[in-house]
Design an enzyme around this catalytic site. Sequence first.
Site, PDB file in Angstrom:
ATOM      1  CG  HIS A   1     -14.933  21.877  45.776  1.00  0.00           C
ATOM      2  ND1 HIS A   1     -14.643  20.767  44.803  1.00  0.00           N
ATOM      3  CD2 HIS A   1     -15.913  21.401  46.550  1.00  0.00           C
ATOM      4  CE1 HIS A   1     -15.687  20.115  45.132  1.00  0.00           C
ATOM      5  NE2 HIS A   1     -16.313  20.305  46.185  1.00  0.00           N
TER       6      HIS A   1
ATOM      7  CG  ASP B   1     -12.172  20.744  42.874  1.00  0.00           C
ATOM      8  OD1 ASP B   1     -11.478  21.381  43.893  1.00  0.00           O
ATOM      9  OD2 ASP B   1     -13.366  20.658  42.649  1.00  0.00           O
TER      10      ASP B   1
ATOM     11  CB  SER C   1     -17.020  17.362  47.363  1.00  0.00           C
ATOM     12  OG  SER C   1     -17.886  17.880  46.392  1.00  0.00           O
TER      13      SER C   1
END
Length: 521
Positions: A134, A164, A242
Site C-alpha cells: 500500500h 500487503d 508502513s
Amino acid sequence: MSAQISAGSGVPASTDYRTAYLRVVVVALCLLMLLVGTWVGLVLGRVDRRASAAPPELKSSFTEVASAIEPAVVNISTVTKPSDNQPGATGQDEDSTREGRAPSGREMPKSGTKRGNGSGVIIDPSGYILTNNHVIEGADRIRVKLDDGTDLRAQLVGADRETDLAVIKIEPPRKLQAVRIGDSEKMRVGDWVLAIGAPFGFEQTVTAGIISSTNRDSNDLYHRVGFQFFLQTDAAINRGNSGGPLINLAGEVIGINTAIATSTGDYNGICFALPSSEALLVYRQLVRDGRVTRGFLGALTERVTPQIAKIFGLPVPNGAIVSNVSEKMEVDGAVVESPAARAGLKARDVIIEFNGDRIRDDGDLVRKVAVTPVGTSAPLRIYRAGKELNLTVTIGRRPGRISAETDRARRDPADPSVSADRRGSTLGIRIESITPQIARQKELGNLRGCLVLRVEPGSIADDAELKANDIIEEINRQPVRDNDGLKRILNQLRSGDPIVLQVYRENLNPVPRIFLSLSKP
C-alpha cells in the site's frame, strides 16, 4: 520521717531502672536495623547476580540496536498522477474505513496528484528493498532516500496484495548495508522491540514497545480470512511507518510494520507487523518471479466453534469445517477444478490435520495450504460422521492475476505508454527560450534563459517546487541561454546526478532569485 534515697546518687531507684531499660531498647533497635540492612544487602546482591545472568540480547541498549539498524532503513516517497476518469479526487485513503488501517501517509492536493511517504528496509546490499504494497501501490514514481541522504529512483520488482508486501529495487552507487532477518517464531509476549520508520515524513524515527500478541489473525483486523497473521505491538507506529522494520534487541528484523487499529487515524497503542517468517517467503518469490504463487485446496471452510464441536461430536473446538465443495469453483473470476473434490472431501467434513500439522481454525488451514508448493501430495486427516479418516490431496495453484503495478513495471522501458518523465528523459516541464521579442512582450528587461510554461503535476520538477512563469537562468552554475542549451546540459548528466537550478521568480521578496535542487531521473 526522712525520705529514703539511694546511696550516693540522689536519684530514685526507679529512675535508674528506666534508664537501663531505654539503653536496652536502643541497642535492640540498632541490632534490628543492622539485621535489616544486612538482609537488604543480600537481596540486592542476589538481584544484581540475576541481572548479570540475563540473556545478552536483553543487555543491548536501545541506542546500540537503533544505530546498528538505521543505515538499512529507507524513506520511500511516491507520486501518483490523477487518472483521466478521476479528476479532483478527494484523496481519502482507501484504508481509512478499515478498523485495521494501513498507515501509509498519503495526501491528495487540489491538483489531484497523490503524494505518499512510507518506509522500507534493505534486504540485499545490491539494492533490493522490502516494503508494504500500500506504500507504492499505483505510484507513477517511486523515490528512495538512504540514511546518508542519497536520493535514488526505484523500480517495482513485484507486489503481493494478499500480504500487503512489495519489493522495489534501486541502483546504489555503493554496496549497501542490509538487515539481518530474525526468527519471528521465537518472539514471545512481553519481548522488547523497536520500530523504525518515517512517521509523518520524520525520517529515522525510533520508538520502543513490547510484543502484545504473537498471532493476531487478519480476520481480527479486516473481518475476513486471509493469508496474513500479525505480531501485535504497542511500539508507536503512525502514517509513514508502513514498510519499516520491527526489530528485536538482537538487532534483527522480526516484522514489517503494516497496520494500526485506530479510531482517529493515528497511533492508539495497538499496531501490527507482518512476521519476518512470512515476509521472507514472499520476498524470495517476488525477487525470483515477480509474483507470489500459492497453494490451493478448493474448498470453502469455516472455523469450528464450541457449538459446532458439540453438535458434530468433536472432543475440542479445533479444525476447519467444510461448508461447501464442488468439482469446479470460481476464484477471482476464473473457473477452476477443485483439488479437494478430487480428493474426496465433502461438506461437513472437519479437517483436523493437514500435511502432518494440527489445524487450529480455517485461517490456519488457509495459510498452511498457501505456503505448500503446487503439486505436493499432502495427507489430510478429517473427522466425518463420528470417525477419523485419512485422505490425500494434490495441491493446486491458487488462481490470481499479476497486479497492474507489477505488470506495468515489467513493460519495455521504451513502451510509449510509459510517461517520458518515468523514463527520465525530462524534468516534467514545458519551456520556451526567452528571445528579445519575448523579453519585450513580458517586460523582462535583460533577463535571459528559459521561461517555464507548465510544470507537470507529480513530476520531479513539481517536487522541487518549480512553478510556471519561473525563469531558469543557470543549471549547475552553467548559464542557460535557450532551450537547446538547457537540453545540452541535462544530456551531459547521468541518472541520479544532482541538479541545482538558479531561478528568477518575479515578485519574490526580498530577492527574486532562488536555488532549487533535485536529481536527474
